[in-house]
Design an enzyme around this catalytic site. Structure first.
Site, mmCIF file in Angstrom:
data_model
loop_
_atom_site.group_PDB
_atom_site.id
_atom_site.type_symbol
_atom_site.label_atom_id
_atom_site.label_comp_id
_atom_site.label_asym_id
_atom_site.label_seq_id
_atom_site.Cartn_x
_atom_site.Cartn_y
_atom_site.Cartn_z
ATOM 1 N N GLY A 239 11.153 -20.205 -93.576
ATOM 2 C CA GLY A 239 10.935 -18.902 -94.189
ATOM 3 C C GLY A 239 10.690 -17.759 -93.220
ATOM 4 O O GLY A 239 10.561 -16.613 -93.651
ATOM 5 N N GLY A 275 15.397 -22.007 -90.849
ATOM 6 C CA GLY A 275 16.845 -21.937 -91.010
ATOM 7 C C GLY A 275 17.308 -20.565 -90.563
ATOM 8 O O GLY A 275 17.881 -20.374 -89.491
ATOM 9 N N CYS A 354 37.052 -9.930 -108.769
ATOM 10 C CA CYS A 354 37.019 -9.198 -110.042
ATOM 11 C C CYS A 354 35.648 -9.243 -110.697
ATOM 12 O O CYS A 354 35.479 -9.839 -111.764
ATOM 13 C CB CYS A 354 38.096 -9.752 -110.955
ATOM 14 S SG CYS A 354 39.705 -9.502 -110.215
HETATM 15 N N1 LLP Z 1 12.606 -25.720 -95.983
HETATM 16 C C1 LLP Z 1 12.881 -25.790 -97.297
HETATM 17 C C2 LLP Z 1 12.301 -26.867 -98.081
HETATM 18 C C3 LLP Z 1 13.705 -24.823 -97.886
HETATM 19 O O1 LLP Z 1 13.972 -24.911 -99.190
HETATM 20 C C4 LLP Z 1 14.247 -23.794 -97.102
HETATM 21 C C5 LLP Z 1 15.112 -22.767 -97.711
HETATM 22 C C6 LLP Z 1 13.962 -23.765 -95.735
HETATM 23 C C7 LLP Z 1 13.127 -24.740 -95.209
HETATM 24 C C8 LLP Z 1 14.524 -22.749 -94.798
HETATM 25 O O2 LLP Z 1 14.165 -21.445 -95.078
HETATM 26 P P1 LLP Z 1 14.533 -20.285 -94.028
HETATM 27 O O3 LLP Z 1 13.793 -20.596 -92.755
HETATM 28 O O4 LLP Z 1 16.005 -20.330 -93.800
HETATM 29 O O5 LLP Z 1 14.106 -19.022 -94.626
HETATM 30 N N2 LLP Z 1 19.853 -18.298 -100.064
HETATM 31 C C9 LLP Z 1 18.631 -17.538 -99.772
HETATM 32 C C10 LLP Z 1 17.579 -18.356 -99.111
HETATM 33 C C11 LLP Z 1 17.237 -19.626 -99.851
HETATM 34 C C12 LLP Z 1 16.314 -20.503 -99.066
HETATM 35 C C13 LLP Z 1 16.250 -21.864 -99.653
HETATM 36 N N3 LLP Z 1 15.363 -22.723 -98.972
HETATM 37 C C14 LLP Z 1 19.021 -16.317 -98.934
HETATM 38 O O6 LLP Z 1 20.208 -16.126 -98.661
HETATM 39 O O7 LLP Z 1 18.162 -15.516 -98.577
#
Ligand code: LLP
Length: 426
Positions: A239, A275, A354
């Site tokens: 996150g 991520g 579309c």
């Molecule tokens: N760990 C778990 C259990 C998760 O569900 C996620 C992301 C992460 C780690 C990694 O989060 P990050 O570090 O990437 O923020 N599609 C959305 C984001 C959805 C995130 C889902 N889970 C977007 O484009 O902002």
């Protein structure tokens, strides 16, 4: 913090002018910078060094094999949420002993696949799932290591669709239920409690939610230990925010300063699941303007990239910087929205799909554009390609990895044949 920069009015990815890639590979295409990927991974690792973290890159952010391979070589583990993601990790030779597996709906088949592969642990999201893991592990005469994914009911102050740690969300186990699960755990001989885990949402631009969550979660560690469980890991999830606009987020040092002391005090090892932080600003998407259309008081730059290539603006109203690849106007220049005569105009940057939701930016002041111009959509490395689709029967874009002055195609652009490969109509 990334290696996409303008030199004399031309955008470079590391030492490659990106228009060269567009000419060779076509558009739309996703471009990643190898050095930026490594840099982001190591920035986080260094900031948290005192806690010696196991960084499990969150595969869903960008699951392309070339990205996974590079991060594996840097020593990353992986956070997965499906059998398909495990397959990808194993395909590039990733070490299953550095894989953690989250997700509310793991099937028995996926659980079996993960136990047989020898992953580090499951992040368990319900009592029912725990029982399924017990049954599958029992049938394989194995013991499965688990962490309980806790729902601490903390507001990460992000988009409602990407908030996961509040009590109304489907994720994790509330603290009270978790306490009861921990006391009854001796009845499940094929699972071993090795961790406590939270993931609050994404992106989270401040440290506060992490501290709040840890403050709620750490007392459970004591009860688990008192019940005789050797809990070795605290997983604080992912996150960590990135700069989509600039200046909006805490830095790795900020996160670490608040989190590391709490982890050290717990005596546990730290797991993190970043991520976006690693891949978000390590990627851009290139698109060419097909038409410019004036309609009433609006100007539309109709591009060859669409919501199927980058769905974030449509889905979350997300902001991505957009700028022409070749321009005499600096990206950082503050732009006066009324400065039409200075060569700027207000554009809706849209795709050919579309749906009115098919936009990359709305009402954005940009240098005046013409048909054929190339645009860069920044911060597209996370949740760009991995959320892409074939909607409107559009072949998926190509992906390119840049390294220094060279680059390679790491995913071919799909063809029309690729679109129908799995189908039949007879
Ligand atoms: N760990 C778990 C259990 C998760 O569900 C996620 C992301 C992460 C780690 C990694 O989060 P990050 O570090 O990437 O923020 N599609 C959305 C984001 C959805 C995130 C889902 N889970 C977007 O484009 O902002």
């Amino acid at each position: 913090m990334d290696l996409f920069e303008y030199r004399n009015g031309r955008l470079y990815a590391e030492d490659v002018p990106v228009e060269r890639i567009a000419d060779d590979v076509g558009t739309p295409c996703h471009i990643y910078s190898e050095a930026t990927l490594k840099r982001h991974f190591n920035l986080l690792k260094e900031a948290f060094a005192e806690a010696d973290p196991l960084i499990c890159y969150s595969v869903k952010a960008n699951s392309s094999l070339a990205v996974l391979k590079l991060l594996d070589e840097e020593g990353s583990g992986f956070d997965i949420v499906s059998g398909g993601e495990l397959f990808r990790v194993l395909k590039i030779g990733g070490d299953p002993a550095r894989v953690v597996y989250a997700g509310v709906g793991k099937t028995r088949r996926e659980i079996e696949y993960a136990i047989e592969a020898g992953i580090l642990m499951f992040n368990v999201e319900s009592k029912s799932e725990l029982e399924a893991i017990e049954a599958v592990a029992g049938s394989l005469a194995a013991t499965a290591a688990v962490a309980l994914r806790l729902n601490p009911d903390v507001d990460p102050k992000t988009h409602r669709h990407t908030t996961t740690g509040k009590k109304e969300n489907k994720f994790g186990i509330d603290l009270e239920t978790a306490g009861a699960i921990i006391s009854d755990l001796h009845a499940l001989p094929h699972v071993k409690l090795t961790g406590l885990d939270t993931h609050l949402g994404s992106p989270i631009n401040t440290v506060d939610p992490y501290v709040q969550a840890l403050t709620k979660v750490l007392p459970l560690l004591e009860s688990a230990r008192a019940a005789g469980h050797q809990v070795e890991y605290i997983n604080i999830g992912g996150g960590y925010g990135i700069e989509y606009r600039g200046g909006e987020t805490a830095t790795p040092a900020d996160y670490a300063a608040a989190i590391v002391p709490l982890i050290k005090k717990s005596g546990c090892k730290l797991i993190m699941e970043p991520g976006r932080f690693i891949v978000g600003n390590a990627g851009i998407m290139l698109s060419r303007v097909t038409y410019v259309k004036e309609s009433g008081d609006r100007s539309f730059a109709i591009c060859d990239a669409a919501m199927n290539d980058l769905i974030r603006p449509a889905l979350y109203d997300s902001y991505h910087k957009i700028w022409p690849v070749t321009t005499d106007k600096a990206l950082s220049e503050s732009v006066d929205a009324r400065a039409d005569r200075n060569g700027y105009a207000n554009f809706d940057v849209v795709g050919p799909v579309c749906e009115s939701g098919d936009f990359l930016a709305k009402g954005r002041t940009l240098p005046r554009m013409a048909e054929g111009d190339l645009l860069s959509i920044f911060s597209a490395g996370a949740y760009g390609m991995s959320m892409s689709s074939n909607y409107n029967s559009r072949p998926r874009a190509a992906e390119v990895m840049v390294s220094g002055a060279g680059y390679r195609i790491v995913r071919q652009r799909e063809t029309y044949d690729d679109l129908i490969r799995a189908e039949r109509f007879d």
